[in-house]
Scaffold this active site. Sequence first.
Site, mmCIF file in Angstrom:
data_model
loop_
_atom_site.group_PDB
_atom_site.id
_atom_site.type_symbol
_atom_site.label_atom_id
_atom_site.label_comp_id
_atom_site.label_asym_id
_atom_site.label_seq_id
_atom_site.Cartn_x
_atom_site.Cartn_y
_atom_site.Cartn_z
ATOM 1 C CG HIS A 132 36.038 -1.037 22.194
ATOM 2 N ND1 HIS A 132 35.364 -1.360 22.368
ATOM 3 C CD2 HIS A 132 36.367 -2.015 20.536
ATOM 4 C CE1 HIS A 132 34.675 -2.538 21.870
ATOM 5 N NE2 HIS A 132 35.743 -2.857 21.262
ATOM 6 C CG HIS A 170 39.337 -4.480 21.927
ATOM 7 N ND1 HIS A 170 38.656 -5.459 22.209
ATOM 8 C CD2 HIS A 170 39.195 -3.171 23.009
ATOM 9 C CE1 HIS A 170 37.626 -5.477 23.160
ATOM 10 N NE2 HIS A 170 37.753 -3.652 23.604
#
Length: 333
Positions: A224, A250
């Site tokens: 990400h 994440h």
Amino acid sequence: MAKFSKNSMVLCFLVAIVFVISSASASTRLKKFDHPTKGDGTLNFLVIGDWGRRGTYNQSHVARQMERVGEKLDIDFVLSTGDNFYDNGLTGIHDSNFVESFTNIYTAKSLQKQWYSVLGNHDYRGDVEAQLSPYLRKIDSRWVCLRSFVVNAEIAEIFMVDTTPFEEKYFTTPKDHIYDWRGVLPRQAYMANVLKELEKALSESTAKWKIVLGHHAIRSAGHHGDTQILVDRFLPILRKYDVDFYMNGHDHCLEHISDTESPLQFLVSGAGSKAWRGDTKGINRDDVHFFHDGQGFMSVELTPTEAEIKYYDVFGSVRHRWNRSKLLLHSAM
């Protein structure tokens, strides 16, 4: 009679103003959980993220290594960086995923400590109110999950923040996902309040160590990458108030990155289950000290003057170790 009515109106107006001011003041106070340190003043805890898959994708193997490290360090609690239940959070307070992904996985005696958790983007795809519900504590008393709050552990304060609403793409391009935005809208007001609450709490903190934890990365070399809105809106606050560590999940990996303008360290622990994405970004940068594209977790050992961070893989091997002296601000790789 007219005079009494006018005075009554003035009084009601003043009372209303006081109520609004009091409400606004209360809204800028993060709920605080006091967690005492050991008698010797030390604090040890584990950090895990992106884990809840009913034991699959090596979640159970990571849990066994957490058991071993947790016992060795006599941990005080566990921090979860979000995406607690895959793929789409919980469907309600009676969803079996809570027990099958949490209670039945982290069964070791050493892990029967408080788990302080924030929400991740996958959690927002389910019934958010269920995951935040105090009812879950009746099922498993370890579970503490709020949007944003503070863990006061005497020598350290840990500021748990809700980062998912800051990512605009979840609102504008949700694809085929449905997000539960109850309690978040209007988004701009919610974000402003989160930042206001965080800054106020940090400004009042007298803890030796200041740690901020959210789901999304500020800096990451993983899939990400950096979260630009957090770089723009969170990072200046963390630098201003001398935050020591920003922890997140994440990205399904383990990372250690240094800030280029302050002593702040970015510590990614999002490897609680599914990992090995293989698409890294810039891991050869000078500020990236460690990157592991696989399952694992992190331990933190604190004294009033020393911090030691360790990253463990799915086999329990220490893949990276980092120390800091609070007095000398000296780091050793």
